[in-house]
Design a protein around this motif. Structure first.
Motif, PDB file in Angstrom:
ATOM      1  N   ASP A  46       0.827  -1.206   0.000  1.00 29.66           N
ATOM      2  CA  ASP A  46       0.000   0.000   0.000  1.00 29.66           C
ATOM      3  C   ASP A  46       0.859   1.254   0.000  1.00 29.66           C
ATOM      4  OD1 ASP A  46      -2.179  -1.617   0.009  1.00 29.66           O
ATOM      5  OD2 ASP A  46      -2.671  -1.336   2.133  1.00 29.66           O
ATOM      6  N   LEU A  47       1.953   1.244   0.750  1.00 29.99           N
ATOM      7  CA  LEU A  47       2.844   2.401   0.755  1.00 29.99           C
ATOM      8  C   LEU A  47       3.434   2.649  -0.632  1.00 29.99           C
ATOM      9  CD1 LEU A  47       4.735   1.868   4.132  1.00 29.99           C
ATOM     10  CD2 LEU A  47       3.101   3.684   3.604  1.00 29.99           C
ATOM     11  N   LYS A  48       3.796   1.558  -1.311  1.00 30.94           N
ATOM     12  CA  LYS A  48       4.345   1.727  -2.658  1.00 30.94           C
ATOM     13  C   LYS A  48       3.299   2.241  -3.632  1.00 30.94           C
ATOM     14  CE  LYS A  48       6.613  -0.846  -6.358  1.00 30.94           C
ATOM     15  NZ  LYS A  48       7.090  -2.181  -6.815  1.00 30.94           N
ATOM     16  N   ASP A  49       2.083   1.696  -3.565  1.00 32.94           N
ATOM     17  CA  ASP A  49       1.024   2.160  -4.464  1.00 32.94           C
ATOM     18  C   ASP A  49       0.664   3.610  -4.189  1.00 32.94           C
ATOM     19  OD1 ASP A  49       1.007  -0.372  -5.499  1.00 32.94           O
ATOM     20  OD2 ASP A  49      -0.712  -1.057  -4.311  1.00 32.94           O
ATOM     21  N   ALA A  50       0.607   3.985  -2.899  1.00 32.44           N
ATOM     22  CA  ALA A  50       0.285   5.375  -2.563  1.00 32.44           C
ATOM     23  C   ALA A  50       1.371   6.319  -3.056  1.00 32.44           C
ATOM     24  CB  ALA A  50       0.094   5.517  -1.059  1.00 32.44           C
ATOM     25  N   TRP A  51       2.631   5.886  -2.947  1.00 34.43           N
ATOM     26  CA  TRP A  51       3.725   6.756  -3.424  1.00 34.43           C
ATOM     27  C   TRP A  51       3.670   6.906  -4.942  1.00 34.43           C
ATOM     28  CZ3 TRP A  51       7.894   5.523  -6.639  1.00 34.43           C
ATOM     29  CH2 TRP A  51       8.875   6.508  -6.735  1.00 34.43           C
TER      30      TRP A  51
END
Length: 888
Positions: free
Chosen positions: A71-76
């Motif tokens: 999720d952190l990667k997708d949000a970034w």
């Protein structure tokens, strides 16, 4: 080893929200890095990272920070796309989906993909150990143990911003306290029911089993089994009390030094035989002990464990009954194992529902011969003199790789074979024990004899003591160093970490870096030697293999600052993020991405094809060498201690000196001396940090020039291959890149067709030149044809060794042929005489009718007909034989 692709994850680097997972806690944020790192190194192992799939749990101070890396990667990525589009439209690069870090309150912001988990611990968290079913998390400080009931992922990603407060249980609230011995290891028993059995090992060599249940609070207060290894080492019978002493006053004992526990470890659940129920304990002084079988009161074995133990015990009983040299101790041990198996076979297992819909069989711990096994050890290590360590070097960690399951003996006599895992194909049939010392030296030992279940003898005078029992031993197969002599520090605590790709690879994490170790180069070769039945030259082959094959050891990461204490490396492998290893310093994450093997890439491509038109384009190949990220020293961002000192000075007893002129006095000298000490220390650290930053910037220019040169060379090669360089040199040609590529593809197709045509022609020629050997039937037929030709034509080159029957047949046929030729010549002579008579008379009178007697005419005609019949018969016989040969 896997090739490192990158050392950076932008979605975990500052100032992105993912970096907040690894920042310092509030209570340690004001301490210098050297003090914090030295304090962390001296308190035990640093296992502050645990994961559940793509979710990561990071311990910082007294709180746990949860984050979903996917999720952190997708949000970034979404933020980058929105920032790019906004900058093109109106130049606004702000993003309202993330909350910024509040500098005033120094609180970690809440948002998508990460949250704060509040804990009831009173000191810094040292270890995080997740349960096999991923539903419980053991949280360890230096002296206390807590268990967190992990919620489902949906509860953590619900969108709430407040810190999450899950249910915490304190394990041993009166046992594991600061006034007693420190806790060095907390292990989830591999055979626990649904992964709910926790085994704690304290520094004073006490092993406790906690069978935890959320509906029974008493299970967190009192252990179901408690064993003091110092008492067990001196035990003589099963009936003694081996529980831990409750008295606080302890007398001096040499065992307090010789049996100071450094670490403990279980083998994996899928190991062979007794390995999953064997607890290996490493002492700081270098001794290794084994406790087998160590089982909880209720345990659930894998399907093949009990049948394999039954087969091994039955084979051992049969061997001892026929062995006249069997000792009394061996017979007693076999009898105890038989009693243990009989108690187990008489049980009817209870069926429970597993976490994934599976049915789990639950057994009770056998009561005979006893619940507490015998302590085996200390094991004798066959160490060469040059490998012996100094007295100051201590063991710090132990890692056990269990033997593979022996399915051949288990399925002997069955019609089908038991399915074997991929990990068992290239695995050893013996256990591997790896020992790690303070100096970074790793000893790879082999348990050749195999640790089996042992108990103390019953209280009987005839079998109370075993004075002649052999000392168990471990074969030291390989020894190597992971640290240089200059990197060794006496207060360091290196640790092992498992790999996710293979069971015979692991990571060694220490203050000087992270080292990857793979035992695969010699595992398959050693297993083939162990399974070989030939004993000729066995010693020579083992010695040659031990000296030739070595483990693959490679330092994959070295920190910039030597005082940083790295968290134990944690390996990840998922379809969303790839294969990488995650660690952390006291303030920053450390991540290394590896290349995925080609076979896995091909399988992934076959399962999920990538569309290049509307989907994501595949990641291009990198042409540069990956380098670790550079983090500037935190001294540059640390607030100065001089203003707080000045404020404190204004409220102290020296306050009047701050309001008057500077005068020479003892108090003034003290103030100047203290201020000089503070300023000089800060200026010294700032100078070092700025010098380091300057050197890195200077080196970066040279590295950038080198990368530009490499990219330019690659660009030139691509233009040469695609023909773009030639088109640019000729300005009259206006050909697009697509046409150049198509033309080159057409040329390659024509060349491929020509090569295929040449290969076909060569194949045909080789087929004509190369003749295969004749079969037996073909050779017999050729011999018969030659014999027939010789019988008819009279072959003069007939071999001398021809049989008499064939010679007689050939002579008769030749004689008949000569008679036919004689008759033909006689008829030709008569016809010529008649022609010559007519030519002499000169008249064309009709041919006179020759009066031949009818008897002679009939005789001649019959003779000719018989000859024709013989020739016809011979031709028909040859024809029929040829037809039979062709049919066969």
């Amino acid at each position: 080893m896997p090739k490192i692709r990158s050392f950076s994850a932008p979605w975990l680097q500052e100032p992105n929200p993912g970096h907040k997972l690894f920042e310092q806690a509030e209570e340690t944020n004001r301490l210098p890095a050297s003090i914090a790192s030295s304090r962390n190194a001296s308190q035990g192992p640093n296992r502050t990272i645990a994961h559940r799939g793509n979710e990561v749990f990071v311990a910082r101070g007294r709180e746990i920070r949860w984050g979903d890396l996917a999720d952190l990667k997708d949000a970034w990525e979404a933020q980058q796309s929105r920032t790019g589009s906004a900058s093109h439209l109106n130049g606004d690069s702000s993003d309202s989906s993330f909350e910024v870090y509040d500098e005033e309150t120094s609180r970690l912001p809440q948002g998508p993909g990460y949250r704060v988990i509040k804990t009831p611990v009173a000191s810094e968290i040292r270890q995080l150990v997740i349960s096999p079913n991923k539903d419980q998390l053991a949280v360890l400080t230096s002296h206390t143990v807590h268990v967190c009931m992990l919620p489902d992922t949906s509860h953590l990603t619900s969108g709430e911003t407040a810190p999450f407060k899950p249910k915490f249980w304190t394990v041993g609230p009166t046992t594991h306290v600061t006034s007693k011995s420190a806790v060095v290891s907390a292990l989830w028993h591999p055979l626990g029911v649904n992964g709910s059995c926790l085994v704690t090992v304290t520094e004073d060599a006490v092993v406790r089993e906690w069978e935890l249940s959320t509906i029974d609070r008493w299970s967190f207060d009192t252990p179901t089994l408690e064993v003091d290894l110092k008492k067990l080492a001196d035990g003589t019978s099963l009936d003694q009390d081996f529980g831990a002493s409750t008295s606080t006053n302890k007398a001096f004992s040499p065992d307090d030094f010789d049996m100071k526990v450094a670490s403990a470890c279980f083998a994996s659940r899928n190991s062979n035989g007794w390995a999953p129920m064997t607890l290996w304990v490493a002492m700081a002084e270098g001794d290794v002990y084994a406790l087998c079988p160590l089982l909880p009161r209720r345990w659930s074995p894998p399907p093949t464990l009990i049948p394999s133990l039954s087969v091994s015990v039955a084979q051992k009983i049969e061997t001892l009954e026929t062995d006249p040299e069997a000792t009394r101790e061996e017979k007693l041990l076999a009898k105890q194992q038989l009693e243990w198996m009989a108690d187990l076979d008489n049980q009817e297992p209870k069926l429970l529902d597993g976490p994934y819909g599976e049915v789990t069989e639950v057994y009770s711990r056998p009561s005979r011969p006893g619940s507490i096994p015998r302590l085996q050890g200390p094991f004798e290590l066959a160490v060469a003199p040059q490998d012996e360590q100094d007295d100051e070097v201590e063991l710090k960690d132990i890692f056990v790789i269990g033997a593979k399951r022996n399915t051949a003996d288990l399925m002997m006599g069955e019609d089908f074979e038991l399915y074997a895992d991929d990990d068992d194909k290239d695995s050893l049939s013996v256990s591997v024990i790896c020992l790690l010392s303070t100096s970074g030296q790793v000893k790879v030992c082999l348990d050749i004899d195999g640790v089996e279940a042992q108990w103390l003898p019953p209280r009987n005078a005839s079998t109370r003591a075993f004075p002649d029992q052999d000392v168990p031993s471990l074969l030291v197969f390989h020894t190597f160093d992971t640290l240089k002599p200059a990197e060794i520090t006496p207060d360091s605590w290196p640790v092992f970490s498992e790999d996710v790709t293979t069971r015979y690879a692991f990571y060694v994490t220490h203050a000087a870096g992270i080292t990857y170790v793979s035992l695969a180069p010699w595992v398959s070769l050693l297993e083939s030697e162990l399974q070989s039945d030939s004993e000729a030259g066995a010693d020579f082959r083992f010695d040659l293999m031990a000296k030739g094959q070595r483990a693959e050891v490679d330092r994959i990461y070295t920190p910039q600052h030597a005082q940083n204490v790295l968290a134990a490396a944690t390996a990840f492998k998922s379809s969303d993020l790839g294969h990488f290893v995650l660690s952390a310093t006291h303030n920053d994450p450390v991540i290394m991405f590896f290349d995925t093997p080609e076979s896995e890439l091909m399988s992934d491509r076959q399962e999920t094809p990538v569309s290049t038109e509307h989907g994501e384009t595949p990641e291009p190949l990198t042409v540069w060498e990956p380098r670790p990220l550079f983090h500037p020293s935190e001294v540059l961002s640390r607030p100065s201690t001089l203003p707080p000192w000045v404020d404190a000075l204004r409220t102290s007893r020296k306050r009047p000196l701050m309001q008057q002129e500077v005068r020479l006095s003892v108090a003034t000298l003290e103030i100047f001396t203290e201020s000089h000490r503070l300023v000089s220390s800060e200026v010294f650290e700032l100078n070092n940090a700025v010098a380091e930053l300057f050197r890195k910037c200077e080196a970066l220019t040279y590295e950038l020039k080198e990368q530009i040169t490499k990219v330019y060379e690659v660009n030139q090669r691509i233009e040469t291959i695609s023909g773009e360089g030639e088109s640019r040199s000729t300005k009259e040609q206006n050909i697009s890149e697509e046409m150049l590529v198509r033309n080159r593809i057409d040329v390659m197709k024509v060349r491929q067709e020509n090569l295929a045509r040449r290969v076909d022609n060569l194949r045909k020629r080789l087929g004509q030149v190369s003749t295969r050997e004749l079969s037996d039937k073909e050779k017999a037929w050729a011999e018969e044809v030659r014999t027939l030709a010789g019988s008819i034509l009279g072959d003069e080159e007939e071999e001398e060794d021809t049989t008499s029957a064939s010679i007689s047949t050939a002579g008769k046929s030749l004689k008949r042929f000569e008679e036919v030729q004689t008759l033909r010549d006689a008829l030709f002579e008569q016809a010529q005489q008649l022609q010559s008579t007519d030519s002499v008379d000169g008249t064309a009178s009709p041919m006179p009718v020759m009066k031949i007697p009818s008897e002679i005419r009939k005789q001649k005609v019959a003779q000719v007909m018989s000859l024709l019949d013989r020739e016809t018969a011979l031709v028909e016989a040859v024809k029929s034989r040829l037809e039979r040969l062709s049919i066969e």
